[in-house]
Structures are given as C-alpha cells and as structure tokens.
Design a protein around this motif. Structure first.
Motif, short mmCIF file in Angstrom:
data_model
loop_
_atom_site.label_atom_id
_atom_site.label_comp_id
_atom_site.label_asym_id
_atom_site.label_seq_id
_atom_site.Cartn_x
_atom_site.Cartn_y
_atom_site.Cartn_z
N PRO A 110 121.87 32.53 -8.23
CA PRO A 110 121.02 33.27 -7.28
C PRO A 110 119.59 33.43 -7.78
CG PRO A 110 122.59 34.74 -8.36
CD PRO A 110 122.99 33.35 -8.73
N THR B 128 118.00 42.98 -6.39
CA THR B 128 117.77 43.00 -4.95
C THR B 128 118.96 43.65 -4.23
OG1 THR B 128 118.86 40.92 -4.34
CG2 THR B 128 116.64 40.78 -5.27
N ASP B 129 118.80 43.87 -2.94
CA ASP B 129 119.89 44.42 -2.13
C ASP B 129 121.07 43.45 -2.07
OD1 ASP B 129 118.41 46.68 -1.62
OD2 ASP B 129 117.66 45.97 0.32
N GLU B 130 120.82 42.18 -2.36
CA GLU B 130 121.87 41.17 -2.34
C GLU B 130 122.47 40.95 -3.72
OE1 GLU B 130 119.57 37.94 -0.90
OE2 GLU B 130 119.86 38.46 1.22
N GLY B 131 122.06 41.75 -4.70
CA GLY B 131 122.55 41.60 -6.05
C GLY B 131 121.47 41.05 -6.98
N LYS C 61 119.13 38.69 -9.01
CA LYS C 61 118.66 37.31 -8.88
C LYS C 61 117.75 36.98 -10.05
CE LYS C 61 118.89 36.98 -3.82
NZ LYS C 61 118.17 36.55 -2.58
#
Length: 426
Positions: free
Chosen positions: A116, A274-277, A279
C-alpha cells in the motif's frame, strides 16, 4: 571485535555511543567522525569514496564489522566492495539501496508486490512531468527521484507552484537527483516512522518514532532533514505495527530477495497512517536522523552483536531487540539560515551538567573552541516516563547551551504532548 563506523553526523554519534557500550566491541574506529564521535571512537582519516582505502584499513586493523551510517556510501556501492573483500557489513548493497536511492524504483516495487502506497507516475522529462500534473489534484506531491539530503520532496498547494517545482528539479535545483521525478497522490493522515532489521531473509521490528520535518514551529516552513523526533510513537499501536510488518516490510524483503538483491541492514519506513490503513511514503536504507538518536537512547541490547548477526545472516538466532519503556525526545539545534544557507563557524558553549545526552551532528573544533560546521549542529536528547517529561528535560538542556548563531524549534513532540494533556484532563 573491531568495528569501523562510517559517517560524521548526529546519527553516527548516537551509533558510536551505543556501539562503544557493546560487550562484543573491542576497538571502535570512525571515519571521518566528528568531535562528539571522538569521545567514543578513534577517528581515522579515510576517503570514504575510495573503497580500496576503506578495504585496506579494514585489513590492517582486523575489522570484524563495518557499520555504514549515511545513505550516500550505500548507494555508491561501498557495501558491495567490502563484501567482495570478505568484510561483514551492516548496510545494503548498491542494488538494494535503490529503495532509498530511487523513489521511482521503490514505487515500482510497491506496485509489483502489492504494497500500500500513494498512486504515482514517473517522469524523465520536464515536458512529460508538466503534462503529468493533469492526472493529479492539488496539493501536488513532486519528488526528485534520487538522493537530495532529505529535501527532495515538494508539496505544492497550487498548479503554479507545482510547475515551478518541476522546472527547478529539471533545471538542476536538486543536482542529479532531479533528473527524474515522481508525481504522487497526496495522502492525508499522521506520519510515523517504523524501523526493522533484516539479514535478507528474516526480519525483526526495531522500534517506532515520529519526527518533525518542517523547519518552523507548528510544522511550518520548508522541509529539512529533520528538526527533532521522539520514540516510541504511540500513534503506531502494536496492531498497526503488526500490519506494517505483514503488508509492507515482509513483502519488501521477500520481493528484494526474489529479485536477487537481498536487503541487509535496517529498513526505515516512512508511513502515512491513513483512513485506509498504513501506507508507505518512502523507504530509507539506513537509520533516520534524528530518529536514530531517540532509538539508541532506548535500546538496551548489544548493538554490535545484533548488527553482526544481521550482516552475517544470523538474525533468526539473535536475541530480540530490547528497548526501555521510557520515551526519548531529541531537539535539533541548527545554524541560522538552515536549511537554505546555514551560517557556519558560530561558537558553541556546551553545558554537560544535565541529564540529557548531546549528540554532535555538524560540529568541528577550531582554536580550542567548538564551532558549527553544518546545518544541523547538535541533537539534545533526553528521556522521561512520558513525551511531556522527555520534552521538558530536553528543552531544559537545550536552553542551557550558548549557541548565539543557532536556533531550534520550541514544539518538538507537540502532537503527543497535546494528546497526553488531553488524557490527563479527561
């Protein structure tokens, strides 16, 4: 075992200080070193770019391990030359050091290994890069592909600023580093640093930190090599660290090994939470500076033995890295004008009568006086049971140093201090 440490900055002073405490270290040499490192090691005058001279020194002084501190010698292939001569090295070979030496290489590796990271495009010409801005929205992230002393990243708020940055990079503003650029998607979140040791196959975590890149209080002004740091970074929870190991670090080590360029040394992952994990922002092929200083303040093991295990492929049998539970915080004292045009030659009067550790970064001795000899000059480093305590101790020590031509930020660790204050009042 005799050890040769390569480098002359605050990172290397911290490494020298810790290596000198290692039971497995007999004589520690450093090239070229600095006045602070001279307190821990015997300084030797070797041209690091002359690989033959380094090898001859190692042969003549029974060197059992070479620790390469900065990135430039690694990208230059010093590790390759030493290993070809049968000398153990903590640090990657040239091909593996591309993880720092070429941002484009690292982004391509992320794409190939499904790691990511931010979306990106590589560009080898000014015209291509200018046209490539169409694929991104402001703020624009423009990175010089090569080594730029921690200053090759521009975050442009407008298209005009982005175009000017591209013009500057391809116009030679960053030397050879800007001959190619990477345009990236802007990521939002909190940044953190994660470190892992690897012998090319096995991997172990080696702590976390957060640093402050901007030159001014409130994280304002131009990017620098780093104005301060603290460790550990509570925002990087154990669950997140496990995720980073499994989704970013281990796939990187596996990919590099599969490509025939096993990575040996420390992997320094700059992360965006990030909000997605987590990176990956970028990799460094060596310890961070000033993150190394706070890591070494907390590390409690035999650093020399651990580094030798990494260098010789024996990490799996080595003891797990052991860190004190305390927090460590370091303040960078820089010369006025840094990062653009630092004023060298300013006289420094130290006060060693504190509980803080002073790591020399850019100092020299002249006529019996300590003077500034670089942009980042001193690292004032202290520990505490909280970031707030460590911060207070570090600033007490920094304020006791007389360095009229220097300056330092007054808010290192502010995010965590604010969180600790909120928890205390809740």
């Amino acid at each position: 075992m005799n050890i040769l440490l390569i480098g002359s900055g605050g990172r290397e002073h911290a490494l020298a200080w810790k290596l000198a405490q290692s039971p497995s270290c007999d004589t520690l040499f450093a090239a070229p070193g600095n006045p602070g490192i001279a307190q821990e090691a015997e300084l030797v005058d070797i041209q690091i770019a002359d690989h033959g001279a380094v090898i001859n020194f190692c042969a003549g002084h029974d060197i059992g391990l070479v620790v390469v501190g900065p990135e430039a010698p690694l990208v230059d292939g010093l590790g390759d030359s030493l290993r070809a001569a049968g000398i153990a090295v903590f640090g990657p070979n040239r091909n593996a050091a591309q993880l720092e030496g070429s941002k484009g290489f690292t982004k391509d590796m992320c794409a190939a290994a499904n790691i990511p990271t931010a979306g990106y495009k590589r560009h080898d010409s000014k015209a291509s890069a200018l046209a490539g801005l169409d694929a991104f929205k402001p703020p624009y992230v423009i990175k010089a592909d090569g080594l730029a002393a921690g200053k090759g990243v521009i975050i442009a708020e407008s298209r005009a600023e982005a175009m000017a940055a591209i013009e500057d990079m391809f116009g030679g503003g960053f030397g050879d580093a800007g001959a190619s650029v990477v345009l990236e998607e802007f990521m939002t979140g909190e940044e953190a640093s994660f470190f892992a040791l690897t012998d090319g196959h096995d991997v172990v975590a080696f702590g976390s930190a957060q640093d402050h890149k901007r030159v001014g209080d409130g994280d304002t002004g131009p990017n620098t090599g780093g104005m301060g740091a603290y460790s550990p970074a509570p925002v990087l929870t154990m669950a997140l660290q496990d995720e980073v190991m499994e989704r970013i670090i281990r796939p990187t080590v596996a990919y590099m090994a599969a490509q025939g360029m096993p990575y040996i040394g420390v992997l320094f992952a700059g992360l965006m939470l990030t909000d997605e994990g987590p990176k990956l922002i970028e990799y460094n092929a060596r310890f961070g500076d000033p993150e190394c200083q706070v890591l070494m303040m907390r590390f409690r093991g035999d650093l020399a033995a651990l580094m030798l295990a990494v260098a010789k492929g024996g990490l799996a049998a080595a003891p797990q890295p052991d860190f004190a539970p305390d927090y460590a915080l370091t303040i960078v004292m820089a010369a006025k004008g840094y990062p653009d045009a630092p004023q060298k030659g300013g006289v420094i009067s130290l006060n060693e009568g504190t509980n803080a550790k002073l790591f020399h970064a850019g100092t020299a001795e002249k006529d019996g006086q300590l003077i500034a000899n670089g942009g980042r000059v001193l690292n004032v480093t202290a520990t505490g049971l909280s970031v707030t305590q460590a911060q207070k101790a570090a600033y007490t020590a920094a304020d006791a140093i007389n360095f009229p031509s220097g300056f330092y930020r007054r808010d290192i660790g502010w995010r965590e201090v604010r969180r600790e204050s909120a928890e205390h009042t809740a």
